[in-house]
Scaffold this active site. Structure first.
Site, PDB file in Angstrom:
ATOM      1  CE1 TYR A  33       9.717   6.875  17.287  1.00  0.00           C
ATOM      2  CE2 TYR A  33       8.802   6.544  19.485  1.00  0.00           C
ATOM      3  CZ  TYR A  33       8.625   6.782  18.142  1.00  0.00           C
ATOM      4  OH  TYR A  33       7.359   6.937  17.624  1.00  0.00           O
ATOM      5  CE  LYS A 147       9.170  10.296  17.656  1.00  0.00           C
ATOM      6  NZ  LYS A 147       7.793  10.224  17.151  1.00  0.00           N
ATOM      7  CD  GLU A 180      -0.802  12.268  18.738  1.00  0.00           C
ATOM      8  OE1 GLU A 180       0.013  13.031  18.176  1.00  0.00           O
ATOM      9  OE2 GLU A 180      -0.570  11.693  19.810  1.00  0.00           O
ATOM     10  CG  LEU A 204       5.126  13.561  19.507  1.00  0.00           C
ATOM     11  CD1 LEU A 204       5.774  13.120  20.813  1.00  0.00           C
ATOM     12  CD2 LEU A 204       5.585  12.684  18.359  1.00  0.00           C
TER      13      LEU A 204
END
Length: 284
Positions: A33, A147, A180, A204
């Site tokens: 996505y 992702k 993250e 990411l």
């Protein structure tokens, strides 16, 4: 009034939107996505989001069901139909529908779904006040650079934050370093240096991250890409996160410990201003 959404070639009312129960995104989280922000009815950093979409699809051997130009046209049509001024366009690509079996199906048509959401992005109360985060072990799979729609780790982290009465969570790896945020990239500022973890399969490659790092360097700020510990973050002068929907948002507490003065710092504030100016100038 209901939203218009896009499902596999059709613009339909959200109440009428349907996807197969056999869709592999639903059964296996076999899909990817992207989320593109919208300001003033225009898309922010959209070309970079679509490039990452193509990269994610390639990594999972999923054929993109539409070209980048076709996807952009659909996004803009949704913005128009839903009269979206500020918010996001969410898009999802899955491998498609097939009888449940783990190996890739020999015949399946990839699915493409998009919808809009209204969100306040520029005049953000969180950015003005700063956010509080907790840390949580990073138990996600080893390809966080793709992702995917498999977001249970992020869901559990955000719920842990909600249960703790704070705003978000940061993932910490087995070595004690921050990887993250639950849905964002994490940074600290120490002695004028902006420190963030280098890109790898563990996190990411944020689109907003790329823009902010570039803009910071162009402004003469020093960027240091390396791991940092929770204790180092708690002892930093500032901390902040970046993402497509939060832009640059200061972090003022980590696991209850005040970061710096416990208020949004000048570096994060300046970077947010620079990024929003850049976004407004380059939106399409």
């Amino acid at each position: 009034m209901s939203r218009t959404v896009y499902v596999n070639g059709e613009f339909v009312a959200e109440e009428a939107a349907k996807i197969s129960v056999f869709d592999r995104g639903f059964i296996f989280a076999d899909g990817v996505y992207e989320v593109s922000s919208v300001i003033g009815g225009k898309l922010i950093d959209n070309a970079a989001h679509l490039a990452r979409l193509a990269r994610s699809c390639k990594a999972l051997s999923i054929d993109l069901p539409a070209s980048g130009d076709e996807i952009t046209a659909i996004q803009k049509e949704l913005i128009t139909r839903n009269d979206l001024d500020e918010g996001v366009v969410y898009l999802q690509v899955t491998r498609g529908a097939a009888d449940r079996d783990f190996p890739f199906p020999k015949v399946a048509t990839p699915s493409l779904v998009m919808f809009t959401q209204v969100k306040t992005l520029v005049a953000s109360k969180a950015a003005e006040a700063g956010i509080r985060v907790i840390t949580t072990p990073d138990l996600r799979w080893g390809r966080c650079d793709i992702k995917t729609v498999q977001l249970l780790g992020a869901v559990l982290a955000k719920q842990a934050a909600a249960d703790a009465g704070v705003d978000d969570a940061w993932f910490v790896d087995a070595g004690g370093d921050v990887t993250e945020g639950s849905s964002n990239n994490a940074y600290i500022v120490k002695d004028g240096r902006i420190i963030t973890r280098a890109l790898s399969t563990a996190l990411l490659p944020g689109i907003t991250r790329a823009s902010v790092v570039k803009l910071a360097a162009e402004t003469g700020m020093t960027i240091e890409e390396r791991p940092f510990t929770v204790a180092e973050a708690q002892g930093a002068d500032e901390a902040f996160v970046t993402s497509a929907t939060t832009f640059v948002t200061p972090v003022i507490r980590i696991d209850g410990a005040k970061v710096g003065a416990g208020t949004p710092g000048p570096v994060a504030r300046r970077l947010r201003e620079i990024y929003i100016n850049h976004a407004l100038k380059t939106a399409v």
